[in-house]
Motif scaffolding. Structure first.
Motif, PDB file in Angstrom:
ATOM      1  N   GLY A   7      28.934  40.395  58.783  1.00 52.19           N
ATOM      2  CA  GLY A   7      27.894  39.888  59.680  1.00 52.19           C
ATOM      3  C   GLY A   7      27.605  38.435  59.390  1.00 52.19           C
ATOM      4  N   MET A   9      25.496  34.952  58.689  1.00 46.46           N
ATOM      5  CA  MET A   9      24.429  34.595  57.752  1.00 46.46           C
ATOM      6  C   MET A   9      23.090  35.067  58.331  1.00 46.46           C
ATOM      7  SD  MET A   9      25.335  30.560  57.378  1.00 46.46           S
ATOM      8  CE  MET A   9      26.776  30.227  58.374  1.00 46.46           C
ATOM      9  N   GLY A  10      22.256  35.604  57.473  1.00 41.60           N
ATOM     10  CA  GLY A  10      20.921  35.998  57.922  1.00 41.60           C
ATOM     11  C   GLY A  10      20.866  37.310  58.684  1.00 41.60           C
ATOM     12  N   LYS A  13      22.705  41.502  55.391  1.00 43.88           N
ATOM     13  CA  LYS A  13      23.671  42.241  54.543  1.00 43.88           C
ATOM     14  C   LYS A  13      23.152  42.420  53.118  1.00 43.88           C
ATOM     15  CE  LYS A  13      26.080  38.977  55.828  1.00 43.88           C
ATOM     16  NZ  LYS A  13      26.880  37.792  55.700  1.00 43.88           N
ATOM     17  N   THR A  14      22.700  41.333  52.521  1.00 37.86           N
ATOM     18  CA  THR A  14      22.249  41.386  51.122  1.00 37.86           C
ATOM     19  C   THR A  14      21.001  42.259  50.991  1.00 37.86           C
ATOM     20  OG1 THR A  14      23.168  39.199  50.761  1.00 37.86           O
ATOM     21  CG2 THR A  14      21.554  39.930  49.150  1.00 37.86           C
ATOM     22  N   PHE A  43      29.781  23.783  47.404  1.00 34.98           N
ATOM     23  CA  PHE A  43      30.225  23.141  48.659  1.00 34.98           C
ATOM     24  C   PHE A  43      30.123  21.620  48.508  1.00 34.98           C
ATOM     25  CE2 PHE A  43      30.715  25.371  52.893  1.00 34.98           C
ATOM     26  CZ  PHE A  43      30.889  26.657  52.405  1.00 34.98           C
ATOM     27  N   ARG A  52      36.375  28.699  50.088  1.00 37.85           N
ATOM     28  CA  ARG A  52      37.091  29.751  50.838  1.00 37.85           C
ATOM     29  C   ARG A  52      38.203  30.364  49.984  1.00 37.85           C
ATOM     30  NH1 ARG A  52      33.206  31.015  54.076  1.00 37.85           N
ATOM     31  NH2 ARG A  52      32.540  29.303  55.381  1.00 37.85           N
ATOM     32  N   GLU A  55      36.549  32.722  47.643  1.00 35.81           N
ATOM     33  CA  GLU A  55      36.034  33.854  48.427  1.00 35.81           C
ATOM     34  C   GLU A  55      37.168  34.846  48.713  1.00 35.81           C
ATOM     35  OE1 GLU A  55      34.844  32.924  52.544  1.00 35.81           O
ATOM     36  OE2 GLU A  55      32.995  34.021  52.166  1.00 35.81           O
ATOM     37  N   THR A  73      29.606  41.101  52.128  1.00 32.87           N
ATOM     38  CA  THR A  73      30.400  39.871  52.200  1.00 32.87           C
ATOM     39  C   THR A  73      29.549  38.674  52.625  1.00 32.87           C
ATOM     40  OG1 THR A  73      30.954  40.272  54.510  1.00 32.87           O
ATOM     41  CG2 THR A  73      32.486  41.152  52.862  1.00 32.87           C
ATOM     42  N   GLY A  74      30.101  37.494  52.459  1.00 31.52           N
ATOM     43  CA  GLY A  74      29.494  36.289  53.026  1.00 31.52           C
ATOM     44  C   GLY A  74      29.959  36.180  54.484  1.00 31.52           C
ATOM     45  N   GLY A  75      29.134  35.568  55.306  1.00 28.42           N
ATOM     46  CA  GLY A  75      29.419  35.522  56.738  1.00 28.42           C
ATOM     47  C   GLY A  75      30.737  34.870  57.140  1.00 28.42           C
ATOM     48  N   GLY A  76      31.294  34.036  56.244  1.00 23.99           N
ATOM     49  CA  GLY A  76      32.526  33.332  56.603  1.00 23.99           C
ATOM     50  C   GLY A  76      33.793  34.039  56.145  1.00 23.99           C
ATOM     51  N   ARG A 116      22.096  27.640  52.914  1.00 21.98           N
ATOM     52  CA  ARG A 116      23.425  27.771  53.545  1.00 21.98           C
ATOM     53  C   ARG A 116      23.922  26.392  53.941  1.00 21.98           C
ATOM     54  NH1 ARG A 116      20.091  32.473  54.006  1.00 21.98           N
ATOM     55  NH2 ARG A 116      21.443  34.286  54.175  1.00 21.98           N
ATOM     56  N   PRO A 117      24.997  25.928  53.275  1.00 21.89           N
ATOM     57  CA  PRO A 117      25.488  24.571  53.571  1.00 21.89           C
ATOM     58  C   PRO A 117      25.859  24.388  55.035  1.00 21.89           C
ATOM     59  CG  PRO A 117      26.817  25.645  51.838  1.00 21.89           C
ATOM     60  CD  PRO A 117      25.724  26.573  52.174  1.00 21.89           C
ATOM     61  N   LEU A 118      26.397  25.417  55.680  1.00 24.59           N
ATOM     62  CA  LEU A 118      26.812  25.241  57.084  1.00 24.59           C
ATOM     63  C   LEU A 118      25.608  25.129  58.016  1.00 24.59           C
ATOM     64  CD1 LEU A 118      29.871  27.650  57.293  1.00 24.59           C
ATOM     65  CD2 LEU A 118      29.858  25.183  57.032  1.00 24.59           C
ATOM     66  N   ARG A 134      32.070  33.298  65.707  1.00 26.78           N
ATOM     67  CA  ARG A 134      32.224  34.252  64.610  1.00 26.78           C
ATOM     68  C   ARG A 134      32.068  35.697  65.097  1.00 26.78           C
ATOM     69  NH1 ARG A 134      30.328  32.408  59.412  1.00 26.78           N
ATOM     70  NH2 ARG A 134      31.381  30.434  58.973  1.00 26.78           N
TER      71      ARG A 134
HETATM   72  C1  S3P Z   1      28.743  31.438  54.715  1.00 21.83           C
HETATM   73  C2  S3P Z   1      27.827  32.451  54.492  1.00 21.83           C
HETATM   74  C3  S3P Z   1      27.078  32.597  53.237  1.00 21.83           C
HETATM   75  C4  S3P Z   1      27.865  31.999  52.077  1.00 21.83           C
HETATM   76  C5  S3P Z   1      28.280  30.594  52.396  1.00 21.83           C
HETATM   77  C6  S3P Z   1      29.139  30.479  53.649  1.00 21.83           C
HETATM   78  C7  S3P Z   1      29.390  31.339  56.048  1.00 21.83           C
HETATM   79  O1  S3P Z   1      26.805  33.967  52.972  1.00 21.83           O
HETATM   80  O2  S3P Z   1      28.983  32.786  51.777  1.00 21.83           O
HETATM   81  O3  S3P Z   1      27.124  29.815  52.537  1.00 21.83           O
HETATM   82  O4  S3P Z   1      30.343  30.563  56.216  1.00 21.83           O
HETATM   83  O5  S3P Z   1      28.957  32.069  56.976  1.00 21.83           O
HETATM   84  P1  S3P Z   1      25.715  34.854  53.798  1.00 21.83           P
HETATM   85  O6  S3P Z   1      26.393  35.399  55.001  1.00 21.83           O
HETATM   86  O7  S3P Z   1      25.344  35.921  52.817  1.00 21.83           O
HETATM   87  O8  S3P Z   1      24.596  33.952  54.119  1.00 21.83           O
END
Ligand code: S3P
Length: 163
Positions: A7, A9-10, A13-14, A43, A52, A55, A73-76, A116-118, A134
């Motif tokens: 899913g 970010m936000g 999941k966590t 980052f 990446r 990851e 997982t992380g969103g990316g 979240r850097p992105l 996404r």
């Molecule tokens: C990212 C999502 C983040 C984290 C990173 C990059 C992304 O995780 O892995 O900042 O590219 O979507 P969450 O989905 O837990 O925020």
């Protein structure tokens, strides 16, 4: 076999993972342990591509674990073809948490814990565009889709457990 939480970010999941019983691994937390700094600092220091690569390596390691595990997982994680292939091999166990863009946007804005850097480097329009692109990737891999806007984390965890 692992249940994988996917899913944007936000999407929760966590938070949901905290309500699941048994072995639950949060990929971002594990990566932060490995790199010895926050993802946001990593980052800034090494760039997105270096993140990446770690990851991807972490996903591969976790999918080799014996026994039942839930991997948040992380969103990316869906960005690389290699990861998507690993996730395809995990068919029947991929859970997608979906959340409307406005809710995601507000949650990330208010989240003082995880930067979240992105999110920090994009305008709202660019971020919404990323969200939409996404979503198609997540949908392609999902075996169960749970819309989270009007559900509590406990309810979502129960649905995942019954899967
Ligand atoms: C990212 C999502 C983040 C984290 C990173 C990059 C992304 O995780 O892995 O900042 O590219 O979507 P969450 O989905 O837990 O925020």
């Amino acid at each position: 076999m692992a249940k994988i939480l996917l899913g944007f970010m936000g999407s929760g999941k966590t938070t949901v993972a905290k309500f699941l019983k048994g072995r639950v691994v949060d990929m971002d937390a594990l990566i932060e342990e490995k790199i010895g700094m926050t993802i946001s600092d990593f980052f800034a220091a090494k760039g997105e591509a270096a993140f990446r690569a770690i990851e991807s390596e972490t996903l591969e390691e976790l999918l080799k674990l014996e026994g039942d595990t839930v991997i948040s997982t992380g969103g990316g994680v869906v960005l690389s073809e290699k990861n998507r292939e690993l996730l395809r091999q995990n068919r029947r166990n991929n859970v997608l948490l979906t959340t409307s863009f406005d809710v995601v946007y507000r949650r990330i804005q208010e989240d003082t814990h995880a930067q979240r850097p992105l999110f920090q480097t994009k305008s709202k329009e660019e971020f919404q565009d990323l969200f939409q692109r996404r979503m198609a990737l997540y949908q392609d891999l999902a075996d169960l889709v749970i819309h989270t806007d009007n559900r509590t984390p406990e309810e979502i965890a129960r649905l995942i457990t019954c899967m």
